[in-house]
Write an enzyme that holds these catalytic residues in place. Structure first.
Site, mmCIF file in Angstrom:
data_model
loop_
_atom_site.group_PDB
_atom_site.id
_atom_site.type_symbol
_atom_site.label_atom_id
_atom_site.label_comp_id
_atom_site.label_asym_id
_atom_site.label_seq_id
_atom_site.Cartn_x
_atom_site.Cartn_y
_atom_site.Cartn_z
ATOM 1 N N ASP A 126 0.888 -0.964 -0.033
ATOM 2 C CA ASP A 126 -0.024 0.131 0.155
ATOM 3 C C ASP A 126 0.949 1.316 0.112
ATOM 4 O O ASP A 126 0.699 2.173 -0.515
ATOM 5 C CB ASP A 126 -0.974 -0.074 1.218
ATOM 6 C CG ASP A 126 -0.474 -0.119 2.522
ATOM 7 O OD1 ASP A 126 0.864 -0.852 2.458
ATOM 8 O OD2 ASP A 126 -0.673 0.293 3.462
ATOM 9 N N ARG A 134 5.539 4.332 6.331
ATOM 10 C CA ARG A 134 5.084 4.074 7.434
ATOM 11 C C ARG A 134 4.966 2.785 8.029
ATOM 12 O O ARG A 134 5.475 1.770 7.252
ATOM 13 C CB ARG A 134 3.618 4.669 7.611
ATOM 14 C CG ARG A 134 2.372 3.929 7.087
ATOM 15 C CD ARG A 134 1.247 4.448 7.274
ATOM 16 N NE ARG A 134 0.088 3.760 6.499
ATOM 17 C CZ ARG A 134 -0.914 4.435 5.943
ATOM 18 N NH1 ARG A 134 -1.063 5.811 5.739
ATOM 19 N NH2 ARG A 134 -1.925 3.439 5.209
ATOM 20 N N ASP A 135 4.682 2.520 9.286
ATOM 21 C CA ASP A 135 4.824 1.273 10.016
ATOM 22 C C ASP A 135 3.750 0.390 9.210
ATOM 23 O O ASP A 135 2.745 -0.191 10.104
ATOM 24 C CB ASP A 135 4.645 1.334 11.324
ATOM 25 C CG ASP A 135 3.500 2.043 11.817
ATOM 26 O OD1 ASP A 135 2.692 2.598 10.858
ATOM 27 O OD2 ASP A 135 3.265 1.835 12.967
ATOM 28 N N GLU A 136 3.684 0.088 8.139
ATOM 29 C CA GLU A 136 2.573 -0.912 7.369
ATOM 30 C C GLU A 136 3.145 -1.462 6.316
ATOM 31 O O GLU A 136 3.627 -2.485 6.474
ATOM 32 C CB GLU A 136 1.590 0.126 6.867
ATOM 33 C CG GLU A 136 0.261 -0.794 6.554
ATOM 34 C CD GLU A 136 -1.017 0.136 6.672
ATOM 35 O OE1 GLU A 136 -1.228 1.157 7.190
ATOM 36 O OE2 GLU A 136 -2.039 -0.212 6.020
ATOM 37 N N ASP A 196 -5.540 -2.802 -2.896
ATOM 38 C CA ASP A 196 -4.814 -1.645 -3.749
ATOM 39 C C ASP A 196 -4.178 -2.379 -4.769
ATOM 40 O O ASP A 196 -3.937 -1.904 -6.052
ATOM 41 C CB ASP A 196 -3.477 -1.212 -2.778
ATOM 42 C CG ASP A 196 -4.013 -0.477 -1.312
ATOM 43 O OD1 ASP A 196 -4.700 -1.301 -0.683
ATOM 44 O OD2 ASP A 196 -3.652 0.412 -1.055
ATOM 45 N N TRP A 241 -11.146 -5.945 -2.319
ATOM 46 C CA TRP A 241 -10.073 -6.381 -1.758
ATOM 47 C C TRP A 241 -9.706 -7.816 -2.055
ATOM 48 O O TRP A 241 -8.728 -8.098 -2.968
ATOM 49 C CB TRP A 241 -9.686 -6.304 -0.293
ATOM 50 C CG TRP A 241 -9.207 -4.766 0.175
ATOM 51 C CD1 TRP A 241 -8.109 -4.385 0.577
ATOM 52 C CD2 TRP A 241 -10.098 -3.570 -0.040
ATOM 53 N NE1 TRP A 241 -7.962 -3.071 0.884
ATOM 54 C CE2 TRP A 241 -9.185 -2.612 0.694
ATOM 55 C CE3 TRP A 241 -11.153 -3.371 -0.514
ATOM 56 C CZ2 TRP A 241 -9.360 -1.339 0.357
ATOM 57 C CZ3 TRP A 241 -11.540 -1.976 -0.389
ATOM 58 C CH2 TRP A 241 -10.606 -1.030 -0.150
ATOM 59 N N GLU A 276 -2.475 9.034 -0.944
ATOM 60 C CA GLU A 276 -3.430 8.093 -0.511
ATOM 61 C C GLU A 276 -4.876 8.801 -0.238
ATOM 62 O O GLU A 276 -5.767 8.035 -0.469
ATOM 63 C CB GLU A 276 -3.094 7.684 1.019
ATOM 64 C CG GLU A 276 -4.123 6.788 1.840
ATOM 65 C CD GLU A 276 -3.470 6.100 2.980
ATOM 66 O OE1 GLU A 276 -2.463 6.682 3.506
ATOM 67 O OE2 GLU A 276 -3.891 5.072 3.615
ATOM 68 N N HIS A 326 1.133 6.376 -2.525
ATOM 69 C CA HIS A 326 -0.089 5.140 -2.408
ATOM 70 C C HIS A 326 -0.789 5.083 -3.776
ATOM 71 O O HIS A 326 -1.370 5.736 -4.197
ATOM 72 C CB HIS A 326 -1.068 5.679 -1.465
ATOM 73 C CG HIS A 326 -1.339 4.920 -0.299
ATOM 74 N ND1 HIS A 326 -0.595 4.550 0.838
ATOM 75 C CD2 HIS A 326 -2.393 4.080 -0.130
ATOM 76 C CE1 HIS A 326 -1.385 3.698 1.670
ATOM 77 N NE2 HIS A 326 -2.448 3.407 0.937
HETATM 78 C C1 BGC Z 1 -3.897 0.953 3.657
HETATM 79 C C2 BGC Z 1 -5.037 0.862 2.447
HETATM 80 C C3 BGC Z 1 -5.592 -0.412 2.546
HETATM 81 C C4 BGC Z 1 -6.636 0.008 3.622
HETATM 82 C C5 BGC Z 1 -7.953 -0.951 4.035
HETATM 83 C C6 BGC Z 1 -4.746 1.162 4.897
HETATM 84 O O1 BGC Z 1 -4.067 1.201 5.989
HETATM 85 O O2 BGC Z 1 -2.904 1.751 3.739
HETATM 86 O O3 BGC Z 1 -4.419 1.379 1.303
HETATM 87 O O4 BGC Z 1 -6.298 -0.802 1.386
HETATM 88 O O5 BGC Z 1 -5.885 0.170 4.762
HETATM 89 O O6 BGC Z 1 -8.389 -0.781 4.941
#
Ligand code: BGC
Length: 881
Positions: A458, A462-464, A471, A534, A744, A765
């Protein structure tokens, strides 16, 4: 003259790590028009001179120059194979043999693994994310004919032989659902070996395997100890083979990497370097014995291409001091990768760099949107002249770097950034007379570069940085125009399948590290799998690869996964309406209530729309691979779902029950509108846009298709108008605000300079970059014929508009380059088309009144304009609108 250029095997020029015969394709070159292949001959040999031919197809009458499969010849493990092709065409010409291409086989069976996973970490290291070394010296006893390394790690690794890094891959073995699938890499080490003493070394780090990942910032998702696995096959000239393996005879040590993790960056202490640790003469007496780590070797899968690399250098553009007094370097481009730097200092002097994406409204360093991710590089000098460094087992999402500590003056030329991502050939290009649109195109491309780092993420900062399925689904078609994504998505889709629930549910992120670990998360405690749009990546992404490459193998390989997902929706739907636990709906749409992420379009509607769409695609795919029984079953399911959708979401006068833009967009694009209400629905969409002063308010679900929903229903002008809006919210608003990637949120930075809340505000994003698809399919007019996919028969239908005076676009199909340029002067359009050999195209001239120059083509009338069937070659056409 007919020639063959560019043989590809499984879409790659030189696959390393093949275990079943690849599919072949090649490109025909000719100076003639309307060329098609009439026959081909393919040979495979053991040697580049083709003296020992292992396979000869003989002359095969066929027009197929892609997706060519040969009967399975018995491949051997750890061996190089050579392939060449010649072909004949419809002008009775026969090409000479092509130049040979080659591929290298991996270990054909996992039973051949003799090596063990070895670790230089102990149980006490469970909470560490440090680097370790493993090494072994060995003898090469004669002349080497060919030699290959098969290597991987629990964690990340770098491989060295006799002091030199093997290959140019980074962050190997990449990220897969490690408990089920672990990729290993294949390297040709023939030229790296020397007669006599040799040494292999590997440096290993935590990576995705055991470092902190995910919302709850948990570590050790897959294990508590890193480990390395290597098996090295040396074939001597005398016909003997020697195999060197990782085992307890190897030695281990800590490396200078004191800490390295994906989110937080790296700490490297150069004083801990051990010169020559990966060379033969090194004394490893103080090193400790390695321990064997348990891992099921049945999970090992060879990777044949598409590894991550440093792809592009980005020079530092300026160095400046912020109002708050921080020294900052600006690389001029938001990107993903890392910084190389040079430094001179005393032993122990520190360099500390914090990477970040954006400056705040006052021009100061803004770190809040990184959330907990530190993105920090710390380097401690060894104090020996000029030292150079770049990180090994982490990556950063950044445009800027704050130089927090640096011995001496940080000079611009001492810092260079590298974009790091999966290695894919760039296939698509788009340029036009509107410079803002060109910047948008640039931003879309950099969104891809920033987020196709082994898994489709995504965001990279960040911490993701997780493989969010939504996406990846939304952006798949755009990405697959810009770059050859076959290997990339093929790999990821195997993890999608591996991580599906027993019932067929598809996780929100793949590899799935959230299931069972998100109880405390405000959102994900409601569910970690099976959200509409998704989870549909399981079907839409294979479909997109089928369309783009004409590849049926991907349908076969993903078939069970797709079917399980459709069955999951069927089993959880009531009266044809599907909805399930946590849904993201039209995520981050602007018609959400204040402070909410969920757009106003009801979940029942988006869920059922996707249920219908995916079921229809799956039914068609069943048909394309000849499974007529499934085709019938799922096509009638599709028809039922469409009926249900119509009953529920249209009133008796043909109005949609949800008056949102997104409801209308999906109904139109997915073909869910009763024919008699189609125009009405499209006209209502136009009104809904007008209501917002000509703007969109759509989120992840509506945005990708909004322009298509308009242009497919007589509103091309309105689609152009929407695309070209440049005040908030719009694609070009970001461009005007100086974006170099896709944001985003539409309001990542608001018109008053304030920002969307830092808890989720990525500036890299790619989801909204899905508008790229409209630029390529509609403005440039590259459309795919579903019945003849992979551009075997292309549809070229450029839509003139948007006050553009020219467009130049091209796409490297598997058959060769498809290109289309148009220019508009007064009411005359000049169009230049290039159609690859062994393909055809239908050319539609948008609103053509009169063809002024036809370049030998025969144009017939078309609903709105003229059309002609075109063979391969280059054509220039002029027409009056
Ligand atoms: C992500 C998104 C993702 C979404 C779904 C986010 O934290 O960055 O791109 O699809 O969460 O909830």
């Amino acid at each position: 003259m007919l020639k063959i250029s560019e043989i590809r095997m499984d879409y790659l020029k030189q696959p390393m790590g093949v275990i079943t015969c690849p599919q072949f394709s090649w490109i025909l070159d000719s100076d003639k028009r309307s060329v098609h292949q009439t026959s081909y001959q393919l040979q495979m040999a053991d040697d580049s001179d083709f003296t020992n031919i292992l396979y000869d197809s003989g002359i095969i009458t066929s027009d197929e120059s892609a997706h060519v499969f040969i009967e399975d010849i018995n491949l051997k493990s750890a061996h190089k194979y050579f392939v060449r092709v010649r072909a004949a065409n419809n002008y009775d010409e026969t090409s000479p043999w092509s130049q040979s291409a080659n591929f290298v086989s991996a270990l054909l069976s996992n039973n051949e693994w003799q090596a063990c996973f070895i670790s230089a970490e102990t149980k006490e290291d469970a909470k560490n994310s440090k680097g370790t070394y493993v090494r072994k010296a060995f003898q090469v006893k004669g002349k080497v004919k060919e030699a290959y390394a098969f290597t991987t790690a629990l964690g990340l690794y770098k491989l060295y032989l006799n002091g030199k890094k093997i290959g140019i891959d980074e962050l190997t073995p990449g990220w897969t659902s490690y408990n089920k699938r672990l990729l290993y890499q294949t390297y040709d080490i023939t030229d790296s070996l020397q007669e006599g003493e040799n040494a292999i070394g590997a440096e290993v780090g935590a990576g995705w395997y055991k470092g902190v990942m995910g919302f709850e910032l948990q570590r050790n998702h897959y294990g508590e100890r890193t480990a390395f696995l290597g098996q090295f096959h040396i074939h001597y000239e005398d016909g003997t083979t020697e195999i060197i393996v990782t085992d307890t005879t190897w030695k281990g040590s800590d490396s200078p990497i004191r800490f390295s993790e994906i989110y937080d960056g790296e700490i490297y202490d150069a004083a801990l370097e051990q010169t020559g640790w990966h060379t033969p003469g090194f004394c490893d007496q103080t090193w400790k014995a390695v321990e064997i780590a348990a891992y099921d070797k049945n999970n090992l899968v060879p990777q044949s291409g598409g590894t991550v690399k440093e792809i592009e250098e980005v020079t530092a553009k300026r160095i400046f001091v912020t109002p708050k007094g921080d020294t900052v370097i600006d690389f001029g481009q938001n990107m993903t990768g890392w910084i190389h730097f040079k430094v001179k200092g005393q032993k122990g002097d520190k360099v500390e760099i914090n990477c970040f994406e954006i400056l705040d409204a006052d021009g100061n360093v803004y770190l809040d949107n990184l959330r907990a991710a530190k993105e920090t590089l710390v380097y401690l000098c060894k104090g020996q002249g000029e030292e150079t460094y770049h990180p090994s087992f982490t990556f950063q999402g950044f445009q800027y770097a704050k130089i927090s500590t640096y011995p001496g003056e940080p000079l611009l030329e001492n810092f260079t950034a590298y974009a790091v991502h999966s290695d894919m050939e760039q296939t698509g290009a788009f340029e036009c007379s509107n410079k803002d649109l060109n910047q948008l195109q640039h931003n879309i491309l950099w969104g891809l570069k920033g987020n196709f780092l082994d898994v489709p993420t995504d965001c990279p900062q960040r911490d993701e940085r997780l493989g969010w399925t939504g996406d990846a689904q939304i952006f798949c078609r755009t990405a697959s125009f810009l770059m050859n994504t076959y290997t990339f998505f093929n790999k990821w889709l195997k993890d999608v399948a591996a991580d599906q629930t027993p019932e067929g549910g598809v996780p929100h992120v793949v590899p799935d590290i959230l299931s069972g670990r998100c109880e405390n998360n405000w959102l994900l405690n409601k569910g970690t799998h099976s959200a509409a749009a998704w989870a549909d990546a399981a079907v839409i992404n294979p479909w997109t690869l089928y369309l783009t490459f004409g590849d049926k193998k991907i349908i076969e390989e993903q078939y069970d996964s797709m079917k399980a997902w459709i069955d999951f929706m069927r089993n959880h739907s009531v009266d044809g309406i599907w909805n399930y636990k946590l849904q993201f709906g039209d995520w981050v749409a602007l018609d959400a209530e204040e402070g909410s992420y969920f757009g106003a379009t009801p979940n029942d509607l988006t869920c059922t729309a996707y249920y219908a769409y995916s079921t229809g695609l799956f039914a068609k795919m069943a048909k394309y691979i000849g499974n007529m029984a499934d085709y019938k079953t799922y096509w009638s399911l599709y028809e039922e779902v469409v009926e249900g959708f119509r009953r529920h979401f249209f009133d008796k006068d043909g109005n949609m029950t949800a008056s949102t833009q997104t409801a209308h967009v999906v109904a139109l694009y997915f073909n869910l509108v009763p024919q008699m209400y189609r125009q009405k629905t499209a006209d209502t969409l136009v009104k809904l846009i007008e209501k917002e002063n000509g703007h969109l308010v759509t989120g992840f679900v509506g945005t990708p298709y909004i322009c298509h929903a308009l242009s497919q229903n007589g509103h091309t002008k309105e689609a152009y108008d929407l695309l070209l809006k440049d005040d908030f919210p719009s694609w070009l608003y970001q461009v005007k605000m100086g974006a170099t990637t896709i944001w985003e949120h539409w309001d990542g930075i608001k018109p008053d300079g304030t920002m969307w809340s830092p808890d989720m505000n990525s500036f890299n994003h790619y989801a909204y970059g899905a508008i790229g698809e409209w630029l390529y399919r509609v403005i440039a007019g590259f459309e795919i014929d579903e019945e003849n996919p992979g551009y075997k028969h292309a549809i070229l239908y450029p839509r003139i508009g948007g006050d553009l005076s020219y467009v130049k676009a091209s796409y490297q199909t598997i058959y060769g380059k498809l290109a289309l340029d148009w220019t508009l002067e007064a009411d005359t359009v000049t169009l230049k088309a290039c159609v690859p050999h062994n393909t055809t195209a239908t050319l539609y001239l948008d609103e053509a009144q009169e063809v002024l120059e036809s370049d030998g083509l025969h144009f017939a009338d078309h609903i709105s304009g003229k059309e002609a069937l075109v063979g391969s070659g280059v054509y220039t056409i002029k027409f009056r609108r």
